[in-house]
Design an enzyme around this catalytic site. Sequence first.
Site, short mmCIF file in Angstrom:
data_model
loop_
_atom_site.label_atom_id
_atom_site.label_comp_id
_atom_site.label_asym_id
_atom_site.label_seq_id
_atom_site.Cartn_x
_atom_site.Cartn_y
_atom_site.Cartn_z
N ASP A 63 15.49 -21.66 6.53
CA ASP A 63 14.67 -22.76 6.04
C ASP A 63 14.08 -22.32 4.69
OD1 ASP A 63 12.97 -25.10 6.05
OD2 ASP A 63 11.35 -23.77 6.68
N ASP A 86 10.67 -24.04 2.86
CA ASP A 86 9.20 -24.11 2.82
C ASP A 86 8.57 -23.30 3.95
OD1 ASP A 86 8.96 -25.81 0.59
OD2 ASP A 86 9.27 -27.59 1.84
#
Length: 255
Positions: free
Chosen positions: A19, A21
């Site tokens: 991922d 953020d």
Amino acid sequence: MASNSTSISSDKRFLVFFDFDETIVDETSDDVVVQTAPGQHLPAWLKDTYQPGRYNEYMQRVLAYLAEQGVTESDIRGSMEKIPATPGMLTLFQFLRTRPPQDFEVVLLSDANTFFIEAWLRRAGARQLFHRIFSNPATFNRDGRLVLRPFHSHDCVRCPSNMCKQVIVRDYVARRAQERGRPYQRVFYVGDGANDFCPATSLGPRDVAFPRRDFPMHRLITETHEAMPGEFKAVTVPWSSGEEVVQRLRKLVAE
């Protein structure tokens, strides 16, 4: 939109999903871009337009507002480039970069957008590490506005309307297995958010989920273990620093 870095060889032993953020970077890029607005905040009328499950559409309006306020491509790029990496993440990147070429195929999967991600990765010198980037497409138009679009549509009730990461993970793993003629030895998923829990449920018992400690992904995995033992199949290795991920990967690649 998926952006490619290099052609991918078929001899990789392991597949790693990241991922972006609050996993690679220690803040949420959508929150950071708001700091480029006048007074570093959005007007109430704009914030009030947000609807649950429709965050991508909300961010389209935010980016349009920023352009109207004179925020430039350079301003947005600069704000992204200043976001700090999460603790130990650059050490993890260095580990992956220096492994034998047949070890890791690295993919980034994010509900941010391609411009934010590419800007940060290039500044950090990490773009070439990633063989694929799956994120919401974002490009500047002739008027200087960053135009954001949804990645896809799907039928998952758990995820926002513009992106289900499990759909992407399942499709990618299946397609690559077909192209390679064999599955990966293991699949790893490094994430933090609730939308990282959904793809992690598709991992098998030899695979490893790396949820950021005490973040929503970690809490959802813990709750699932307690409520439905055996339902979540992957090995779970929580992390607070990327160096903890390095330690586990060192052991796994040596097996």
